[in-house]
Design a protein around this motif. Structure first.
Motif, mmCIF file in Angstrom:
data_model
loop_
_atom_site.group_PDB
_atom_site.id
_atom_site.type_symbol
_atom_site.label_atom_id
_atom_site.label_comp_id
_atom_site.label_asym_id
_atom_site.label_seq_id
_atom_site.Cartn_x
_atom_site.Cartn_y
_atom_site.Cartn_z
ATOM 1 N N ALA A 166 0.841 -1.206 0.000
ATOM 2 C CA ALA A 166 0.000 0.000 0.000
ATOM 3 C C ALA A 166 0.875 1.256 0.000
ATOM 4 N N GLN A 167 1.924 1.248 0.816
ATOM 5 C CA GLN A 167 2.833 2.400 0.854
ATOM 6 C C GLN A 167 3.545 2.573 -0.479
ATOM 7 N N ARG A 168 3.983 1.457 -1.050
ATOM 8 C CA ARG A 168 4.727 1.517 -2.314
ATOM 9 C C ARG A 168 3.845 2.091 -3.442
ATOM 10 N N LEU A 169 2.561 1.718 -3.437
ATOM 11 C CA LEU A 169 1.654 2.163 -4.505
ATOM 12 C C LEU A 169 0.902 3.442 -4.151
ATOM 13 N N ALA A 170 1.123 3.936 -2.926
ATOM 14 C CA ALA A 170 0.462 5.164 -2.467
ATOM 15 C C ALA A 170 -1.056 5.023 -2.477
ATOM 16 N N VAL A 171 -1.535 3.883 -1.977
ATOM 17 C CA VAL A 171 -2.973 3.655 -1.855
ATOM 18 C C VAL A 171 -3.231 3.102 -0.459
ATOM 19 N N SER A 172 -4.505 2.985 -0.098
ATOM 20 C CA SER A 172 -4.828 2.459 1.225
ATOM 21 C C SER A 172 -4.656 0.941 1.255
ATOM 22 N N GLU A 173 -4.487 0.411 2.457
ATOM 23 C CA GLU A 173 -4.355 -1.039 2.597
ATOM 24 C C GLU A 173 -5.645 -1.733 2.161
ATOM 25 N N ALA A 174 -6.789 -1.085 2.395
ATOM 26 C CA ALA A 174 -8.071 -1.658 1.974
ATOM 27 C C ALA A 174 -8.118 -1.807 0.451
ATOM 28 N N THR A 175 -7.555 -0.825 -0.248
ATOM 29 C CA THR A 175 -7.517 -0.899 -1.708
ATOM 30 C C THR A 175 -6.642 -2.065 -2.167
ATOM 31 N N VAL A 176 -5.512 -2.251 -1.509
ATOM 32 C CA VAL A 176 -4.634 -3.371 -1.851
ATOM 33 C C VAL A 176 -5.355 -4.693 -1.610
ATOM 34 N N LYS A 177 -6.085 -4.789 -0.505
ATOM 35 C CA LYS A 177 -6.829 -6.015 -0.210
ATOM 36 C C LYS A 177 -7.860 -6.306 -1.306
ATOM 37 N N THR A 178 -8.436 -5.236 -1.862
ATOM 38 C CA THR A 178 -9.390 -5.414 -2.951
ATOM 39 C C THR A 178 -8.696 -5.975 -4.182
ATOM 40 N N TYR A 179 -7.516 -5.445 -4.496
ATOM 41 C CA TYR A 179 -6.748 -5.966 -5.637
ATOM 42 C C TYR A 179 -6.382 -7.431 -5.426
ATOM 43 N N VAL A 180 -5.956 -7.759 -4.214
ATOM 44 C CA VAL A 180 -5.569 -9.137 -3.910
ATOM 45 C C VAL A 180 -6.769 -10.069 -4.047
ATOM 46 N N SER A 181 -7.923 -9.615 -3.576
ATOM 47 C CA SER A 181 -9.133 -10.422 -3.693
ATOM 48 C C SER A 181 -9.480 -10.686 -5.153
ATOM 49 N N ARG A 182 -9.326 -9.669 -5.990
ATOM 50 C CA ARG A 182 -9.578 -9.843 -7.428
ATOM 51 C C ARG A 182 -8.583 -10.816 -8.049
ATOM 52 N N LEU A 183 -7.323 -10.714 -7.620
ATOM 53 C CA LEU A 183 -6.302 -11.632 -8.125
ATOM 54 C C LEU A 183 -6.661 -13.071 -7.793
ATOM 55 N N TYR A 184 -7.026 -13.316 -6.541
ATOM 56 C CA TYR A 184 -7.371 -14.664 -6.115
ATOM 57 C C TYR A 184 -8.559 -15.195 -6.908
ATOM 58 N N SER A 185 -9.524 -14.309 -7.155
ATOM 59 C CA SER A 185 -10.708 -14.723 -7.905
ATOM 60 C C SER A 185 -10.350 -15.079 -9.341
ATOM 61 N N LYS A 186 -9.550 -14.258 -9.995
ATOM 62 C CA LYS A 186 -9.178 -14.496 -11.390
ATOM 63 C C LYS A 186 -8.304 -15.743 -11.541
ATOM 64 N N LEU A 187 -7.439 -15.955 -10.560
ATOM 65 C CA LEU A 187 -6.536 -17.100 -10.638
ATOM 66 C C LEU A 187 -7.132 -18.351 -10.005
ATOM 67 N N ARG A 188 -8.284 -18.193 -9.372
ATOM 68 C CA ARG A 188 -8.992 -19.297 -8.720
ATOM 69 C C ARG A 188 -8.119 -19.977 -7.660
ATOM 70 N N VAL A 189 -7.604 -19.129 -6.742
ATOM 71 C CA VAL A 189 -6.750 -19.618 -5.668
ATOM 72 C C VAL A 189 -7.231 -19.032 -4.344
ATOM 73 N N ASN A 190 -6.583 -19.460 -3.240
ATOM 74 C CA ASN A 190 -7.035 -19.034 -1.921
ATOM 75 C C ASN A 190 -5.975 -18.314 -1.095
ATOM 76 N N ASN A 191 -4.720 -18.338 -1.537
ATOM 77 C CA ASN A 191 -3.686 -17.673 -0.750
ATOM 78 C C ASN A 191 -2.550 -17.196 -1.654
ATOM 79 N N ARG A 192 -1.589 -16.519 -1.036
ATOM 80 C CA ARG A 192 -0.502 -15.900 -1.796
ATOM 81 C C ARG A 192 0.351 -16.934 -2.543
ATOM 82 N N SER A 193 0.747 -17.995 -1.861
ATOM 83 C CA SER A 193 1.622 -18.976 -2.504
ATOM 84 C C SER A 193 0.941 -19.624 -3.693
ATOM 85 N N GLN A 194 -0.362 -19.931 -3.549
ATOM 86 C CA GLN A 194 -1.105 -20.507 -4.668
ATOM 87 C C GLN A 194 -1.207 -19.504 -5.816
ATOM 88 N N ALA A 195 -1.417 -18.245 -5.484
ATOM 89 C CA ALA A 195 -1.542 -17.211 -6.515
ATOM 90 C C ALA A 195 -0.249 -17.076 -7.311
#
Length: 211
Positions: A166-195
Motif C-alpha cells: 500500500a505504501q509503495r503504490l500510495a494507496v490504502s491497505e483496503a484498496t490493496v486487499k481489494t486488488y488481492v481479492s480480485r487476483l485470487y478470484s481471477k486465478l482461482r486460488v485461496n492464498n498468496r503462494s497458490q496465486a
C-alpha cells in the motif's frame, strides 16, 4: 528408475491397451489396475505406485477429486489425468489442482508415455500437449490482469506485506486487499503462494528465481 504405474479406468479395454503399451518399454511397469475410485485408493497404497493414470470420469468419483485424495495419502505421487475428448476446462482444472499431466485417450502413444515419465520425475510440475495455446485461450476468456493488479502481484512475489505494498503504490491497505481479492478470484486460488504458483504457470509472472 522403473516407474511403478497404476491405471484407473472403468473400461477394461483401455487398461488392457495401456498394459500392452507399457510392456514395450523397459522403464515403466504396470503394477496395478482399478476400475473405480474406491478400488484405486486401495491398489495405489498396496502397490506403492509412484504414478497413476486416472480417467477423468469415473462412475463413483470425479477424476480430479480422486487425484486429490490420492495425493493426500502420497504427496509425491505423479498423477496423469486422461480424458476421452480434448477439454480446455478440464485441463485448467487439472492445472489448478496441481496434477502432473493431462492427455487425451486419443493422443499418440509417445505423448502418453511422455506424460507418465514426466509425472514420475516432476509430479508437481504440470504438462499437457498444447498447454501454451490453452493458456492463451484462458487468458482471452478471463481477461488479462489490470496494470495495477499486475503490480500488486509482482510486489507479492517480492515478499512485500500488504501494508508495505500500500505504501509503495500510495494507496490504502483496503484498496490493496481489494486488488488481492480480485487476483485470487481471477486465478482461482485461496492464498498468496497458490496465486504466485498459478501466475507463473499461466505465464502472468516471472518466478522470483528468474526475475
Amino acid at each position: 528408475m522403473t516407474i511403478r504405474l497404476v491405471a484407473v479406468d472403468e473400461h477394461v479395454l483401455l487398461r488392457l491397451g495401456l498394459n500392452r503399451v507399457v510392456a514395450t518399454v523397459p522403464d515403466i511397469t504396470l503394477v496395478g489396475e482399478a476400475g473405480s475410485a474406491a478400488e484405486a485408493e486401495r491398489v495405489v497404497a498396496e502397490t506403492r505406485a509412484n504414478v497413476v493414470t486416472i480417467d477423468a470420469s469415473l462412475a463413483d468419483s470425479d477424476g480430479i477429486s480422486l487425484a486429490r485424495r490420492l495425493r493426500a495419502a502420497s504427496p509425491d505421487l505423479g498423477v496423469v489425468l486422461l480424458s476421452a475428448v480434448s477439454d480446455d476446462n478440464l485441463l485448467y482444472r487439472a492445472l489448478d489442482a496441481g496434477l502432473s499431466a493431462y492427455v487425451t485417450k486419443a493422443a499418440p502413444i509417445p505423448s502418453v508415455l511422455a506424460a507418465i515419465r514426466h509425472a514420475a520425475v516432476a509430479p508437481h510440475s504440470f504438462t499437457a500437449p498444447g498447454l501454451s495455446s490453452a493458456l492463451s485461450r484462458r487468458r482471452g476468456q478471463t481477461g488479462l490482469l489490470s496494470q495495477r493488479e499486475q503490480e500488486v502481484l509482482s510486489l507479492m512475489r517480492d515478499g512485500l506485506s500488504l501494508p508495505t505494498i500500500a505504501q509503495r503504490l500510495a494507496v490504502s491497505e483496503a484498496t490493496v486487499k481489494t486488488y488481492v481479492s480480485r487476483l485470487y478470484s481471477k486465478l482461482r486460488v485461496n492464498n498468496r503462494s497458490q496465486a504466485l504458483m498459478a501466475a507463473v504457470n499461466q505465464g502472468l509472472l516471472v518466478s522470483a528465481d528468474a526475475a
